[in-house]
Design an enzyme around this catalytic site. Sequence first.
Site, PDB file in Angstrom:
ATOM      1  CG  LEU A  86      10.127 -16.662  -3.563  1.00 55.43           C
ATOM      2  CD1 LEU A  86       9.811 -16.617  -2.289  1.00 55.43           C
ATOM      3  CD2 LEU A  86      10.318 -15.222  -3.953  1.00 55.43           C
ATOM      4  CD1 TRP A 144       7.346   6.707  -2.628  1.00 51.70           C
ATOM      5  CD2 TRP A 144       6.763   6.815  -4.685  1.00 51.70           C
ATOM      6  NE1 TRP A 144       8.433   6.498  -3.307  1.00 51.70           N
ATOM      7  CE2 TRP A 144       8.115   6.698  -4.596  1.00 51.70           C
ATOM      8  CE3 TRP A 144       6.003   6.808  -5.950  1.00 51.70           C
ATOM      9  CZ2 TRP A 144       9.108   6.656  -5.771  1.00 51.70           C
ATOM     10  CZ3 TRP A 144       7.167   6.957  -6.928  1.00 51.70           C
ATOM     11  CH2 TRP A 144       8.439   6.929  -6.946  1.00 51.70           C
ATOM     12  CG  ASP A 156      -1.950   1.043   0.942  1.00 50.22           C
ATOM     13  OD1 ASP A 156      -2.279   1.281  -0.044  1.00 50.22           O
ATOM     14  OD2 ASP A 156      -2.718   1.205   2.101  1.00 50.22           O
ATOM     15  CG  HIS A 213      -0.619   2.195  -9.260  1.00 48.17           C
ATOM     16  ND1 HIS A 213      -0.861   1.980  -7.716  1.00 48.17           N
ATOM     17  CD2 HIS A 213      -1.674   2.929  -9.518  1.00 48.17           C
ATOM     18  CE1 HIS A 213      -1.712   2.432  -7.305  1.00 48.17           C
ATOM     19  NE2 HIS A 213      -2.507   3.066  -8.189  1.00 48.17           N
ATOM     20  CG  ASN A 257       1.973   1.412  -5.024  1.00 52.39           C
ATOM     21  OD1 ASN A 257       2.756   1.448  -4.072  1.00 52.39           O
ATOM     22  ND2 ASN A 257       1.317   0.647  -5.749  1.00 52.39           N
ATOM     23  CD1 TRP A 279     -13.069  -5.011  -9.134  1.00 50.49           C
ATOM     24  CD2 TRP A 279     -12.503  -4.077 -11.196  1.00 50.49           C
ATOM     25  NE1 TRP A 279     -12.334  -6.248  -9.726  1.00 50.49           N
ATOM     26  CE2 TRP A 279     -12.177  -5.741 -11.159  1.00 50.49           C
ATOM     27  CE3 TRP A 279     -12.346  -3.462 -12.218  1.00 50.49           C
ATOM     28  CZ2 TRP A 279     -11.699  -6.200 -12.242  1.00 50.49           C
ATOM     29  CZ3 TRP A 279     -11.914  -4.052 -13.349  1.00 50.49           C
ATOM     30  CH2 TRP A 279     -11.267  -5.470 -13.255  1.00 50.49           C
ATOM     31  CB  THR A 305     -12.881  -8.036  -4.800  1.00 49.89           C
ATOM     32  OG1 THR A 305     -12.759  -7.838  -3.648  1.00 49.89           O
ATOM     33  CG2 THR A 305     -12.328  -9.068  -5.293  1.00 49.89           C
ATOM     34  CD  GLU A 306     -12.862  -5.087  -1.487  1.00 54.66           C
ATOM     35  OE1 GLU A 306     -11.713  -5.483  -1.480  1.00 54.66           O
ATOM     36  OE2 GLU A 306     -13.875  -5.938  -1.118  1.00 54.66           O
ATOM     37  NE  ARG A 341      -4.535   6.808  -6.805  1.00 50.53           N
ATOM     38  CZ  ARG A 341      -4.439   6.722  -5.126  1.00 50.53           C
ATOM     39  NH1 ARG A 341      -4.042   7.751  -4.386  1.00 50.53           N
ATOM     40  NH2 ARG A 341      -4.421   5.418  -5.105  1.00 50.53           N
TER      41      ARG A 341
HETATM   42  C1  IPE Z   1      -5.298  -2.820  -0.047  1.00 53.20           C
HETATM   43  O1  IPE Z   1      -4.840  -1.492  -0.207  1.00 53.20           O
HETATM   44  C2  IPE Z   1      -5.123  -3.442  -1.443  1.00 53.20           C
HETATM   45  C3  IPE Z   1      -3.832  -3.392  -2.269  1.00 53.20           C
HETATM   46  C4  IPE Z   1      -2.682  -3.219  -1.698  1.00 53.20           C
HETATM   47  C5  IPE Z   1      -4.035  -4.082  -3.596  1.00 53.20           C
HETATM   48  P1  IPE Z   1      -6.164  -0.474  -0.369  1.00 53.20           P
HETATM   49  O2  IPE Z   1      -5.439   0.972  -0.494  1.00 53.20           O
HETATM   50  O3  IPE Z   1      -7.006  -0.678  -1.433  1.00 53.20           O
HETATM   51  O4  IPE Z   1      -6.634  -0.547   1.090  1.00 53.20           O
HETATM   52  P2  IPE Z   1      -7.726   0.467   1.933  1.00 53.20           P
HETATM   53  O5  IPE Z   1      -8.799   1.034   0.941  1.00 53.20           O
HETATM   54  O6  IPE Z   1      -6.674   1.736   2.360  1.00 53.20           O
HETATM   55  O7  IPE Z   1      -8.107  -0.290   2.998  1.00 53.20           O
HETATM   56  C1  IPE Z   2      -1.572   0.060  -3.279  1.00 56.50           C
HETATM   57  O1  IPE Z   2      -1.450   1.818  -3.284  1.00 56.50           O
HETATM   58  C2  IPE Z   2      -2.066  -0.305  -4.455  1.00 56.50           C
HETATM   59  C3  IPE Z   2      -3.081  -0.741  -4.870  1.00 56.50           C
HETATM   60  C4  IPE Z   2      -4.101  -0.580  -3.839  1.00 56.50           C
HETATM   61  C5  IPE Z   2      -3.609  -0.993  -6.130  1.00 56.50           C
HETATM   62  P1  IPE Z   2      -2.635   2.671  -3.233  1.00 56.50           P
HETATM   63  O2  IPE Z   2      -2.854   3.072  -4.547  1.00 56.50           O
HETATM   64  O3  IPE Z   2      -3.770   2.302  -2.433  1.00 56.50           O
HETATM   65  O4  IPE Z   2      -1.998   3.827  -2.475  1.00 56.50           O
HETATM   66  P2  IPE Z   2      -2.533   4.763  -1.683  1.00 56.50           P
HETATM   67  O5  IPE Z   2      -2.918   4.218  -0.436  1.00 56.50           O
HETATM   68  O6  IPE Z   2      -3.709   5.706  -2.201  1.00 56.50           O
HETATM   69  O7  IPE Z   2      -1.394   5.828  -1.223  1.00 56.50           O
HETATM   70 MG    MG Z   3      -3.984   2.219  -0.491  1.00 55.57          MG
END
Ligand code: IPE
Ligand code: IPE
Ligand code: MG
Length: 230
Positions: free
Chosen positions: A125, A18, A13, A30, A15, A62, A59-60, A26
Site C-alpha cells: 500500500l 470528538w 475531519d 489529533h 478530531n 495555519w 494550508t488553511e 482538541r
Molecule cells: C480539512 O478539515 C483539513 C484536514 C482534515 C486536514 P478542516 O476542518 O480544516 O476543514 P473545514 O475548515 O471544516 O472546511
Molecule cells: C481534522 O479535525 C484535523 C485537522 C483539520 C488538522 P479538526 O481539527 O478539523 O476537527 P473539528 O472539525 O474541529 O472537529
Molecule cells: Mg474540521
Amino acid sequence: MKKIPRHIAIIMDGNGRWAKRRNRPRTYGHQIGAENIFTIAKHCDQLGIEYLTVFAFSTENWNRPQGEVNFLVKELPFLIYNKFRSKLKDHDMKFQLCGRSEGVPLKSMELLRELEADSSDNKGLKIVFAFNYGGKAEIVDACKKIVQENSTLEHLNEDSFREYLYLPEVPDVDLLVRAGDERRVSNFLLWQVSYAEIYFTDKFWPDFKEDDIDKAIEFYNSRKRRFGKV
Ligand code: IPE
Ligand code: IPE
Ligand code: MG
C-alpha cells in the site's frame, strides 16, 4: 464481483469535536486521530487498495490558534514517525509526502522524509500523507514549474500538466471519504477528485474504523461511474 477502488482519499475531519465531547483538548483528538491512520491503512492494504491519501494538515490550518498549529506541525509528525517507523517495513507499505515543505519545522520535515526514504522500495500500500497540502497551492505550484521550464503552449495538455503535480505517478482518486459530518472538499486534491465518488459520514475521524471503510466501499459499488458518458 465487488469493485475495490484503486485510490481512496480521506479527509480526516472531526478530531476537535470528538475531543470536545470528551471534555479534552482538541490536540487529544489529533493524537487519537493520528493513531487511527495506521488502523485504517492496514485494513485498506488487506482489501487490496493500492493508494491511500490522508489529509493531515491543510494550508488553511495555519490559521488556527498557535498552540494547535504547533501541535499539528511538530507533535503530529513525531507521532506519525513513531507509529509508522517499524510498521512500514513489516507491512511493506510505502510512505509518501504530498504538500509544501515551506513553513514546516525542519525537524518535522526530517522525520517525515526519513519515513519516505526508508520505505521508498516497499511494494505494498502507498500511503500518501497530505501535510501542509492545499489543492489550489498544488495547482499554482504546478503552474510555477511550467513557467520556470519555459514550457511551450503546444506541449501543455491535461496529461502533461499532471507531470507538474506533486505526485504525478499517483492516479486520480476513485473514492473520496470525508469523516466529521461536513459536506465539502475543503481544498483537498482539487485536480485529482474530478471524477471521484464521494462518501460522507457523520463519524468523527477518531471513531472511523475498518467497518466504515467497508461501508464506503459498499457505497462506491452502488454507484455507476459514467465519466461524462451515458
Ligand atoms: C480539512 O478539515 C483539513 C484536514 C482534515 C486536514 P478542516 O476542518 O480544516 O476543514 P473545514 O475548515 O471544516 O472546511
Ligand atoms: C481534522 O479535525 C484535523 C485537522 C483539520 C488538522 P479538526 O481539527 O478539523 O476537527 P473539528 O472539525 O474541529 O472537529
Ligand atoms: Mg474540521
